[in-house]
Design an enzyme around this catalytic site. Structure first.
Site, mmCIF file in Angstrom:
data_model
loop_
_atom_site.group_PDB
_atom_site.id
_atom_site.type_symbol
_atom_site.label_atom_id
_atom_site.label_comp_id
_atom_site.label_asym_id
_atom_site.label_seq_id
_atom_site.Cartn_x
_atom_site.Cartn_y
_atom_site.Cartn_z
ATOM 1 N N GLU A 89 34.590 4.783 39.309
ATOM 2 C CA GLU A 89 33.412 4.960 38.467
ATOM 3 C C GLU A 89 32.214 4.336 39.188
ATOM 4 O O GLU A 89 32.219 3.142 39.490
ATOM 5 C CB GLU A 89 33.611 4.284 37.105
ATOM 6 N N HIS A 116 33.731 0.825 40.201
ATOM 7 C CA HIS A 116 34.951 0.419 39.516
ATOM 8 C C HIS A 116 36.170 1.168 40.038
ATOM 9 O O HIS A 116 36.368 2.358 39.740
ATOM 10 C CB HIS A 116 34.783 0.631 38.002
ATOM 11 N N SER A 168 35.104 -3.990 35.272
ATOM 12 C CA SER A 168 35.672 -2.900 34.482
ATOM 13 C C SER A 168 34.962 -2.723 33.154
ATOM 14 O O SER A 168 35.202 -1.738 32.458
ATOM 15 C CB SER A 168 37.164 -3.165 34.231
ATOM 16 N N ASN A 177 37.749 2.772 30.454
ATOM 17 C CA ASN A 177 38.167 1.647 29.626
ATOM 18 C C ASN A 177 37.782 1.818 28.162
ATOM 19 O O ASN A 177 38.423 1.262 27.279
ATOM 20 C CB ASN A 177 37.608 0.339 30.184
#
Length: 285
Positions: free
Chosen positions: A152, A140, A119, A190
């Site tokens: 992702e 991800h 992540s 994130n």
């Protein structure tokens, strides 16, 4: 859709969820974990989710059996030699991931796609110094993997365009919504999410409002489906804390990403959220 053999490394929450996503799309799955208890828990998880699908009329009992039969639980990494694609989903520790991808570089076919569910750790750094870094990419998922649509697809500095496109198509084949991302700290989601968690933790630390008050305000007034503390408990406070540490380090200690001591103390205490039964909320009842 071409059926593939997919290796998934790590049978925790994310790994088991990813295995389910792949099995539902009729890919053969080799779910790997060195810990038999973790594999047993993953098997129970898959059976539980698919049984609920049957109860809700989403799938037949036969489809449940067929989906479960797609998943093979293994503890020997050499078994992944037959995989077309491997997705690593182990804890967020750079050296652990580098070791795994070093082993995969030796074990897997030269045309196998090697993906990490990290992540926040740099894909370029994971692939650095390994043979064939062009086939190592970020992939991800978001928790819970069977539900959340976004993936992702992260291009490392040496990832080849051919492999980036192959990973993107694979994400689409899984029924997900892929987005191509440059290898930057925290990638997109994130990086955006850090201030959401960090400011909530600062407000809590300043005794401005309680956990429950902050979550309620963000849901009722902000329109979020989950408050920042509910989300941390669901994701795992250790995972959330590790992600914040990684982003903070990679941004050369910019203050806006500074980790919270509240999170640090909870990790040290083993209060990691839902998976341990206690976090910002009590799940023991």
């Amino acid at each position: 859709m071409e059926r593939k053999t997919v290796g998934v490394i790590g049978a925790g929450t994310m790994g088991a969820g990813i295995a389910l996503v792949c099995a539902r799309r009729e890919h053969q799955v080799l779910l790997l974990d060195a810990n038999q208890a973790v594999l047993d828990k993953a098997m129970s998880y898959l059976q539980s989710i698919l049984s609920k699908d049957v109860e809700k009329g989403k799938i037949s009992e036969q489809k449940k059996t067929e989906t479960l039969d797609q998943v093979h639980f293994v503890s020997d990494m050499e078994k992944l030699a037959v995989a077309d694609i491997v997705i690593e989903a182990v804890p967020e520790r750079l050296e652990l991931k580098k070791t795994i991808f070093g082993d995969l570089s030796r074990i897997c076919r030269s045309d196998a796609l090697l993906l990490t569910n990290t992540s926040s750790i740099s894909i370029t750094e994971i692939a650095g110094g390994l043979p064939h870094p062009e086939r190592i990419l970020g992939f991800h998922f978001f928790n819970p993997a069977p539900v959340m649509p976004l993936i992702e697809v992260i291009r490392g500095k040496k990832s080849s365009e051919e492999n980036v496109q192959a990973a993107y198509r694979f994400a689409e084949d899984l029924g997900k919504v892929p987005v191509l991302v440059t290898d930057t700290p925290g990638f997109i989601v994130n990086r955006i999410a850090r201030p959401y968690y960090n400011e909530a933790l600062r407000i809590l630390g300043d005794n401005v409002a309680s956990v429950e008050q902050i979550d309620r305000i963000m849901k009722q007034a902000g329109g979020f489906k989950m408050g920042p503390f509910e989300l941390q408990d669901m994701i795992g406070i250790d995972i959330n804390f590790a992600t914040t540490q990684s982003v903070y380090t990679d941004f050369f200690h910019e203050g806006r990403f500074k980790p919270s001591r509240i999170q640090q103390r909870m990790v040290q205490a083993g209060s990691l959220g839902r998976k341990t039964g206690d976090g910002f909320y009590d799940y023991s009842k």
